[in-house]
Design an enzyme around this catalytic site. Structure first.
Site, PDB file in Angstrom:
ATOM      1  N   ASN A  17       0.859  -1.187   0.000  1.00 48.07           N
ATOM      2  CA  ASN A  17       0.000   0.000   0.000  1.00 48.07           C
ATOM      3  C   ASN A  17       0.896   1.237   0.000  1.00 48.07           C
ATOM      4  OD1 ASN A  17      -1.806   2.053   0.503  1.00 48.07           O
ATOM      5  ND2 ASN A  17      -2.309   1.394   2.602  1.00 48.07           N
ATOM      6  N   LYS A  19       0.120   4.287  -0.289  1.00 51.07           N
ATOM      7  CA  LYS A  19      -0.526   5.491   0.263  1.00 51.07           C
ATOM      8  C   LYS A  19      -0.264   6.674  -0.687  1.00 51.07           C
ATOM      9  CE  LYS A  19      -0.206   3.366   4.735  1.00 51.07           C
ATOM     10  NZ  LYS A  19      -0.143   3.479   6.180  1.00 51.07           N
ATOM     11  N   HIS A 109      -9.515   1.232   4.744  1.00 51.54           N
ATOM     12  CA  HIS A 109      -8.237   1.410   5.457  1.00 51.54           C
ATOM     13  C   HIS A 109      -8.452   2.360   6.633  1.00 51.54           C
ATOM     14  CE1 HIS A 109      -4.171   2.688   6.368  1.00 51.54           C
ATOM     15  NE2 HIS A 109      -3.788   1.551   5.823  1.00 51.54           N
ATOM     16  N   GLU A 111      -6.864   4.779   7.694  1.00 48.25           N
ATOM     17  CA  GLU A 111      -6.675   6.208   7.390  1.00 48.25           C
ATOM     18  C   GLU A 111      -7.910   6.796   6.715  1.00 48.25           C
ATOM     19  OE1 GLU A 111      -2.892   5.724   5.436  1.00 48.25           O
ATOM     20  OE2 GLU A 111      -2.054   5.136   7.382  1.00 48.25           O
ATOM     21  N   GLU A 179      -5.585  -5.018  10.441  1.00 44.89           N
ATOM     22  CA  GLU A 179      -4.569  -4.005  10.689  1.00 44.89           C
ATOM     23  C   GLU A 179      -4.882  -3.265  11.987  1.00 44.89           C
ATOM     24  OE1 GLU A 179      -2.422  -2.715   6.891  1.00 44.89           O
ATOM     25  OE2 GLU A 179      -4.234  -1.528   6.993  1.00 44.89           O
ATOM     26  N   GLY A 185       2.280   2.116  10.900  1.00 44.54           N
ATOM     27  CA  GLY A 185       3.275   3.183  10.833  1.00 44.54           C
ATOM     28  C   GLY A 185       3.953   3.480  12.156  1.00 44.54           C
ATOM     29  N   SER A 225       3.253  -2.258  10.445  1.00 43.26           N
ATOM     30  CA  SER A 225       4.696  -2.328  10.715  1.00 43.26           C
ATOM     31  C   SER A 225       5.325  -3.666  10.317  1.00 43.26           C
ATOM     32  CB  SER A 225       4.981  -1.994  12.190  1.00 43.26           C
ATOM     33  OG  SER A 225       4.578  -0.656  12.472  1.00 43.26           O
TER      34      SER A 225
HETATM   35  P1  PGA Z   1       2.754   0.235   7.743  1.00 41.97           P
HETATM   36  O1  PGA Z   1       1.298   0.488   7.128  1.00 41.97           O
HETATM   37  O2  PGA Z   1       3.292  -1.033   7.121  1.00 41.97           O
HETATM   38  O3  PGA Z   1       3.546   1.453   7.336  1.00 41.97           O
HETATM   39  O4  PGA Z   1       2.589   0.107   9.210  1.00 41.97           O
HETATM   40  C1  PGA Z   1       0.395  -0.571   6.889  1.00 41.97           C
HETATM   41  C2  PGA Z   1      -0.865  -0.049   6.247  1.00 41.97           C
HETATM   42  O5  PGA Z   1      -1.282   1.073   6.573  1.00 41.97           O
HETATM   43  O6  PGA Z   1      -1.474  -0.730   5.398  1.00 41.97           O
END
Ligand code: PGA
Length: 267
Positions: A17, A19, A109, A111, A179, A185, A225
């Site tokens: 992903n 983003k 997601h 976000e 997730e 993140g 992560s």
């Molecule tokens: P990350 O994000 O691997 O940077 O923790 C995962 C995601 O948001 O799908």
């Protein structure tokens, strides 16, 4: 009914992903480099599927490259509209993603849920829209740190998934991504045991809503992560069938190492 080994029936999926990173020119360079790296390493795409999720403005470039060079990579959008078409400024219809040969689309997601106020009902509408156009939704669910403290790990993701599946029929081709919001993140991944516990609960929801057969073939990813150093632990769990990778998917060598987890850990 004879017992089937579900692990053998599901091809793991490693999904990147991006983003809001990499413009369309950068996306071409990235995908070329990723394809070369995996080819050099003789990656078997039938053993571990690889998908990238660039911003919408990159998708046409990625599609053209993948088609021209016959790359064995899947790609998809990071979101989709729940509506068919019409006066929805800024939104992207599932039909448009299908026309660009997107195999998948990420839906719900965290976000999108926190920054754009997406509700479980909207997620359900988006899942239905994607499926109506033959694009497989990667349905994201996960609890916040607060939810974890108050309700434990599974309660919120289970409820989110139940609503997300409320408009899906029984033959659906879906992927679920667990997730935990606190792990995204943050550099603080869940433990494989935590991921397994929630993944098993989520598979139970798929079985309850769509039946055992769909549940046995549905891939459940862990996200939050994920790195080359911790992917193997997740992939050893029976209900974890891959990963949704954010930050680490933006580095070709690191993402390729995640994809090739079977090699560097001797699984
Ligand atoms: P990350 O994000 O691997 O940077 O923790 C995962 C995601 O948001 O799908």
């Amino acid at each position: 009914m004879a017992a089937v080994n579900p692990v053998q029936r599901r091809v793991p999926l490693i999904a990147g992903n991006w983003k809001m990173n990499l413009d369309h020119l950068q996306s071409i360079a990235f995908v070329q480099k990723l394809a070369w790296t995996l080819k050099d390493a003789s990656h078997d795409f039938s053993a571990v599927e690889v998908a990238v999720f660039p911003p919408f403005t990159d998708l046409r470039s990625v599609q053209t490259l993948v088609a021209a060079d016959k790359l064995p990579l899947a790609f998809g959008g990071q979101d989709v509209s729940e509506h068919e078409s019409g006066a929805y400024t800024g939104e992207i219809a599932a039909a448009f993603l299908a026309a660009l040969e997107c195999r998948y689309v990420i839906i719900g997601h965290s976000e999108r849920r926190t920054l754009h106020g997406e509700t479980d009902e909207q997620v359900a509408g988006k899942v239905a829209a994607a499926l109506a156009h033959g694009v497989a939704p990667i349905i994201c669910v996960g609890e916040t740190a607060d939810d974890l403290e108050k309700h434990g790990a599974s309660a919120v993701p289970v409820a989110q998934l139940r609503t997300a599946l409320s408009r899906v029929d029984s033959a659906a081709d879906i992927v679920v991504a667990y997730e935990p919001v606190w792990a995204i993140g943050s550099g603080q991944a869940a433990t494989p045991e935590q991921a397994e516990q929630v993944a098993a609960a989520l598979r139970g929801v798929v079985a309850e809503v769509l039946g055992e057969e769909v549940a046995a073939k549905t891939r459940i990813l862990y996200g939050g992560s994920v790195k080359s150093g911790n992917i193997a632990g997740f992939m050893r769990e029976p209900n974890v069938d891959g990963a949704l990778v954010g930050g680490a998917s933006l580095d070709v060598a690191e993402f390729a190492a995640i994809v090739r987890y079977q090699k560097h850990v001797g699984l």
